[in-house]
Structure formats: C-alpha cells, structure tokens
Design an enzyme around this catalytic site. Structure first.
Site, short mmCIF file in Angstrom:
data_model
loop_
_atom_site.label_atom_id
_atom_site.label_comp_id
_atom_site.label_asym_id
_atom_site.label_seq_id
_atom_site.Cartn_x
_atom_site.Cartn_y
_atom_site.Cartn_z
N ASP A 13 -19.20 23.42 -46.07
CA ASP A 13 -18.85 24.68 -45.43
C ASP A 13 -17.77 25.45 -46.18
O ASP A 13 -16.96 26.16 -45.58
CB ASP A 13 -18.42 24.45 -43.96
CG ASP A 13 -19.48 23.69 -43.20
OD1 ASP A 13 -20.67 23.94 -43.44
OD2 ASP A 13 -19.12 22.83 -42.36
N LYS A 16 -20.56 28.19 -49.66
CA LYS A 16 -21.55 28.13 -50.75
C LYS A 16 -22.63 29.20 -50.57
O LYS A 16 -23.06 29.83 -51.53
CB LYS A 16 -22.22 26.74 -50.79
CG LYS A 16 -21.25 25.61 -51.05
CD LYS A 16 -21.94 24.26 -50.96
CE LYS A 16 -22.37 23.85 -49.57
NZ LYS A 16 -21.28 23.58 -48.63
N GLY A 40 -25.96 24.25 -43.36
CA GLY A 40 -25.99 25.58 -42.73
C GLY A 40 -25.24 26.51 -43.66
O GLY A 40 -24.03 26.38 -43.82
N HIS A 41 -25.97 27.38 -44.33
CA HIS A 41 -25.36 28.28 -45.32
C HIS A 41 -25.45 29.72 -44.80
O HIS A 41 -26.54 30.26 -44.64
CB HIS A 41 -26.09 28.15 -46.66
CG HIS A 41 -26.03 26.76 -47.23
ND1 HIS A 41 -26.85 26.32 -48.23
CD2 HIS A 41 -25.22 25.71 -46.94
CE1 HIS A 41 -26.55 25.06 -48.52
NE2 HIS A 41 -25.57 24.68 -47.75
N GLN A 223 -23.91 20.43 -48.52
CA GLN A 223 -22.78 19.59 -48.14
C GLN A 223 -21.64 19.82 -49.16
O GLN A 223 -21.57 20.89 -49.74
CB GLN A 223 -23.17 18.11 -48.07
CG GLN A 223 -24.05 17.76 -46.86
CD GLN A 223 -25.50 18.16 -47.01
OE1 GLN A 223 -26.15 17.77 -47.96
NE2 GLN A 223 -26.01 18.92 -46.08
P1 GDP Z 1 -21.57 26.76 -46.62
O1 GDP Z 1 -22.18 25.66 -45.83
O2 GDP Z 1 -20.71 26.26 -47.72
O3 GDP Z 1 -22.58 27.78 -47.10
O4 GDP Z 1 -20.60 27.54 -45.64
P2 GDP Z 1 -20.90 27.98 -44.11
O5 GDP Z 1 -21.79 29.14 -44.12
O6 GDP Z 1 -21.31 26.80 -43.31
O7 GDP Z 1 -19.44 28.33 -43.63
C1 GDP Z 1 -18.67 29.29 -44.28
C2 GDP Z 1 -18.32 30.39 -43.26
O8 GDP Z 1 -17.30 31.22 -43.81
C3 GDP Z 1 -19.47 31.32 -42.95
O9 GDP Z 1 -19.34 31.76 -41.61
C4 GDP Z 1 -19.28 32.48 -43.91
O10 GDP Z 1 -19.82 33.70 -43.43
C5 GDP Z 1 -17.78 32.56 -43.95
N1 GDP Z 1 -17.18 33.03 -45.22
C6 GDP Z 1 -17.61 32.85 -46.49
N2 GDP Z 1 -16.72 33.39 -47.37
C7 GDP Z 1 -15.74 33.93 -46.62
C8 GDP Z 1 -14.52 34.60 -46.95
O11 GDP Z 1 -14.15 34.79 -48.09
N3 GDP Z 1 -13.73 34.99 -45.89
C9 GDP Z 1 -14.08 34.75 -44.60
N4 GDP Z 1 -13.25 35.15 -43.65
N5 GDP Z 1 -15.22 34.13 -44.26
C10 GDP Z 1 -16.03 33.71 -45.27
P1 IMO Z 2 -23.24 22.47 -45.61
O1 IMO Z 2 -24.32 22.47 -46.67
C1 IMO Z 2 -20.41 20.12 -43.28
C2 IMO Z 2 -21.61 16.03 -42.25
C3 IMO Z 2 -21.86 15.73 -40.78
C4 IMO Z 2 -21.46 14.26 -40.77
C5 IMO Z 2 -21.93 13.74 -42.10
C6 IMO Z 2 -23.27 13.04 -42.07
O2 IMO Z 2 -23.42 23.52 -44.58
O3 IMO Z 2 -21.89 22.45 -46.25
P2 IMO Z 2 -25.76 13.93 -41.82
O4 IMO Z 2 -26.44 14.67 -40.71
O5 IMO Z 2 -25.79 14.62 -43.13
O6 IMO Z 2 -26.24 12.50 -41.94
O7 IMO Z 2 -24.22 13.83 -41.36
O8 IMO Z 2 -22.02 14.87 -42.96
N1 IMO Z 2 -22.39 17.17 -42.79
C7 IMO Z 2 -21.86 18.37 -43.06
N2 IMO Z 2 -20.62 18.86 -42.87
N3 IMO Z 2 -21.34 20.89 -43.86
C8 IMO Z 2 -22.58 20.42 -44.10
O9 IMO Z 2 -23.49 21.09 -44.82
C9 IMO Z 2 -22.90 19.12 -43.65
N4 IMO Z 2 -24.02 18.36 -43.68
C10 IMO Z 2 -23.69 17.18 -43.17
O10 IMO Z 2 -21.07 16.53 -39.95
O11 IMO Z 2 -20.05 14.17 -40.74
MG MG Z 3 -22.31 25.03 -43.86
#
Ligand code: GDP
Ligand code: IMO
Ligand code: MG
Length: 444
Positions: A13, A16, A40-41, A223
């Site tokens: 998170d 990416k 979840g991206h 991840q």
């Molecule tokens: P990922 O799994 O690495 O793709 O990240 P996620 O989407 O799960 O979580 C990142 C969150 O931060 C999302 O809600 C994005 O919309 C948000 N985000 C990404 N870059 C920025 C930033 O520079 N500033 C803020 N405030 N939010 C951001």
């Molecule tokens: P993105 O791509 C954050 C964590 C789960 C748990 C562990 C194992 O959005 O960054 P799993 O279901 O993979 O066997 O769970 O890994 N986990 C993540 N945490 N971002 C993710 O993906 C994750 N995918 C799995 O919360 O601790």
């Molecule tokens: Mg994510």
C-alpha cells in the site's frame, strides 16, 4: 526506453497503483508477476477512483498491453468481475489483456482452507485477506494445482477438479466441515473457461517477442518487499516473491532483460494484518495519520496500522531488490505536523543491530532509535515542481535519501496523476518524461 520493475519497499500500500498508472505512458506493456486479488491498487483519474486487484495498473491507458504472469494466482470469478467493472472506465479487449497459461487458479476450497487455518491459529493468526491466496500457492508447491491452461480442455479440468476436491473433502471431513461438490465446482469453472479462453496465452513468449521488437515493459509488483515469503517478516508475509526476482520467475523473463528497479516508498509506514511493526504509533498521532492518509485496506477495508518512516526496513528492502531510485509517496499526509520522527536504527538487548533482523520474534522486540526533525509549515499537497516544495520537506527528503542510500526521483503529493514532482535528470534514459507529463496534465 528501459524495462523496469516497480515494487513497494515496505509492507504494501505504498501507492504502487498511482505510480504505475502515472508511468505507464512510457511503456508498451505492464506485467504483474505475483500475488492475486489480495492486492488493492488505487488509481485516481480526473476525479474517478478505481481500485485494481488483479489487472495491472496500466489498464487505464488505451493501447497498453496488460499481462498477468505465471507467478500470479488467479481467481477467475474475481478476474471476470474486475473486467466488468473496468469496462466502464477502460477499453477492455482480449487483445490488451493476456493471462499466462501457467498461472495457478484459485478455487472455493482455497478460501475455506484459509478460513479454517486462520481460525485455528487464534491469536497467532496472520491476518490474511482470506482470498485463498496462500492455499493456492500451497497447492502449486505441492504439484497438484490447476492452472489457467487447464481451462482450455474441459476433460482435463474435470479430472483435476475431481481429484483436488476429493483430497480437500477428506480434510474437511477430518475437521467436521461440510464437503464440497466437485460437479458443482466443475460446472462453475467450465463457465469461466468459456469467458477466460481468449485471454490465456504463452506469456513468456509474448513478452520475449515484445522486448525483442523494441517494446518496453513495466513489471508491476504487488504487496511489498517486507511481505515477501522468503525475505519478509516470515511468517507474517504473503505467499509469493514480491521482491524483484519474482518478476523473472513470475513471468518467464530473464534477468538480463531488466534494466532497473524503482522502489515505491511511503513517507511514513503502514501495515495491514498481524506481524512485527517496530515504528507503529499506537497513540493519537497514529490515528491522525491513518485518517489523513485514508489508510484503510483497498481490498478488505481494514484500518491500516500506521507508524513513522523506518529507514532500517527500507534500507534492507532496497538492498534485497537492488533499488537505487525511489518514488516517495504521501508526504502530504504529514503536512502540518510540528515534528516528524524517523527510525534510524534498532536496539535489541541493549545493542544496536547491524540491520533488519531475519527473525520476526527479534523484530517484534527491537526498540527503534528515532531522529526527530521539524515538520514543514507550507503544505506539499498538490505540489508539481521542486520549487513548490518547502525547505523543511526537502531536508526530510534528503534525510530519507541519506539513510536509505537511495535517490528520490519522484515525489507524489496527492492521489491524482498530476500531483507529482518528477526529477528529469535522474529519470532521463529510464522513462519517456514527455509522455508521462502529457498524461499527467489533461490535454484540453
Ligand atoms: P498500492 O497497493 O501500493 O497500490 O496502494 P493503495 O492503493 O492500496 O494505497 C495507497 C493509497 O494512497 C490510495 O488510496 C491512493 O489513492 C493514495 N495515494 C497514493 N499516492 C498518494 C499521495 O501522494 N498522497 C496521498 N494523500 N494519497 C496518495
Ligand atoms: P497491495 O498490493 C498490504 C497482507 C495481509 C496479511 C498478509 C498475508 O495492495 O500492496 P495474504 O492474503 O496475502 O495471504 O495475506 O499480507 N497483504 C497486504 N497488505 N497490501 C497488500 O497488497 C497486501 N496483500 C496482502 O494483510 O497481513
Ligand atoms: Mg494496496
């Protein structure tokens, strides 16, 4: 242009999705190499929020080929549902998405086995996303998994489902759980087979053909490095190699085809699920960061645990991935803080550790050493140029660079594509900056 891996340097998170979407105009292909719909991206495009789970985060750019590699575990139901959701936002055609015939499939019994395993662990549970990811990789390693290519022959599919459900039912019976019907699962998956057929390909060959004809590929990690099954905080990890090596094994591409690895690094730290987290902030400040950063799991909706930037962990992640350049995300969440802390070292039993310990039970007991730095008064939120950034933030950035021995080549200052500061000299030769800039700023 180059072929680069983009991956998270923390516990996932990191942002990416935003970075991959932003950089996609510089590439012809975006390829996912591991994980599944546990990811979840989030991508924001002109006010609309889109969360991608399985489909690469380049999909919102027409003409980009999006590839799902053999290293991914794919739930066909989740895949087909995601396609339906995306049809409203993107031009989805079978010729712009390819799924490896060698990608292992997730079945309903994987979710049930995982639920049972998590419940049995009680307080020691991993806190998984309960999507069946771990059990699907278990079956892959045990050499009984069913792959996307098996959907192409319904007799083969039926035989394999019958054998697997037989084994799983023996397990369910032993634990007093209801048995599953192999026929019902077969019928469900035969339906998916018809819809999946056009996407299934020899992805390794496809990518080789593309690269040999001059196309550039962005390898998208899911991840984060610290959730890698080998190098992460085992056993509190996911079940695949989220680190850079996974791009080769998870797509059938040789390491000589990869030019660089870009780390995506949050300006602070978050973690979802259980496991050691040395810099976790358990007081009100942690809650404030979570609220401002909207730190809720994009897949499960669980609140993310929040903490200060951990330079020991990120330095380790950069070493094991060969990362020299990083994209810093979400510093705007720290806007307005009087003081910010950065973990510079860990102490364990009175001594400073040399680096990130391999044992989770040691990491769980380390005491972080912090450097306190002043916050910035002027917000970085929405900044697009280096000149827009306050000096105190520039000092913070320099500190992160020095501690992790990396160069920050990009700073994300908000959710939208154009809320980004790019360093041209550092990215020259690696990315097509003109294409990225044109994409970030609406053309009309
Ligand atoms: P990922 O799994 O690495 O793709 O990240 P996620 O989407 O799960 O979580 C990142 C969150 O931060 C999302 O809600 C994005 O919309 C948000 N985000 C990404 N870059 C920025 C930033 O520079 N500033 C803020 N405030 N939010 C951001
Ligand atoms: P993105 O791509 C954050 C964590 C789960 C748990 C562990 C194992 O959005 O960054 P799993 O279901 O993979 O066997 O769970 O890994 N986990 C993540 N945490 N971002 C993710 O993906 C994750 N995918 C799995 O919360 O601790
Ligand atoms: Mg994510």
């Amino acid at each position: 242009m180059s072929n680069i891996v983009v991956l998270g340097t923390q516990w996932g998170d990191e942002g990416k999705g935003k970075i991959v979407d932003l950089l996609t105009p510089s590439f012809d292909v975006v390829a996912r190499y591991q994980g599944g719909h546990n990811a979840g991206h989030t991508v924001h495009v002109r006010g609309a929020k889109i969360v991608l789970h399985l489909i690469p985060s380049g999909i919102l750019h027409p003409g980009t080929l999006c590839v799902i590699g053999n290293g991914v575990v794919l739930d066909p139901k989740a895949f087909l549902e995601e396609i339906e959701v995306l049809k409203k936002a993107a031009d989805i055609r079978p010729d712009n998405i390819a799924v490896s015939a060698c990608a292992h499939l997730i079945f309903p019994y994987h979710r049930l086995v995982e639920k049972f395993s998590e419940e049995s662990l009680g307080e020691r549970k991993i806190g998984t996303t309960c999507r069946g990811i771990g059990p699907a990789y278990e079956d892959k390693a045990a050499r009984r998994g069913i792959r996307a290519g098996d959907l192409l022959d319904l007799d083969v599919l039926k035989e394999k489902i019958t054998a697997n459900v037989g084994e799983k039912n023996a397990f369910f019976l032993r634990h007093g759980l209801p048995e599953l019907s192999a026929q019902a699962i077969y019928e469900e998956y035969a339906g998916y087979a018809a819809a999946m057929r056009s996407y299934i390909q020899d992805v390794s060959r496809l990518l080789d053909d593309k690269i040999m004809s001059g196309s550039s590929v962005l390898f998208e990690g899911a991840q984060g490095a610290l959730l890698d099954v080998d190098h992460g905080t085992y056993p509190f990890v996911t079940s695949s190699n989220s680190t850079a090596g996974g791009a080769c094994t998870g797509l059938g591409v040789g390491p000589t085809k990869i030019d660089a690895v870009l780390g995506v690094t949050k300006a602070y730290t978050t973690r979802v699920g259980a496991g050691p987290f040395p810099t976790e902030i358990l007081d009100e400040t942690g809650k404030i960061i979570g609220k401002r950063g909207d730190e809720f799991g994009a897949t499960t909706g669980r609140p993310r645990r929040c903490g200060w930037f951990d330079a020991v962990a990120v330095t380790y992640a950069c070493r094991i991935n060969g990362i020299e350049k990083v994209a810093i995300t979400k510093p705007d969440v720290l806007d307005g803080f009087e003081e910010i802390q950065v973990c510079t070292a860990y102490k364990y039993k009175g001594s400073v550790l040399r680096g990130f310990p391999a044992e989770s039970w040691i990491l769980d007991k380390v005491t972080p050493e912090y450097r306190r730095v002043p916050g910035w008064k002027q917000p970085v939120h929405g900044a697009k140029e280096w000149a827009d950034l306050p000096q105190a933030f520039k000092d913070y950035l320099r500190l992160l660079e020095d501690l992790t021995e990396t160069q920050a080549v990009l700073v994300s200052t908000g959710v939208e594509r154009n809320a980004t500061v790019l360093w041209d000299e550092a990215l020259e030769g690696l990315l097509d900056l003109a294409a990225i800039r044109q994409n970030g700023r609406p053309r009309s």
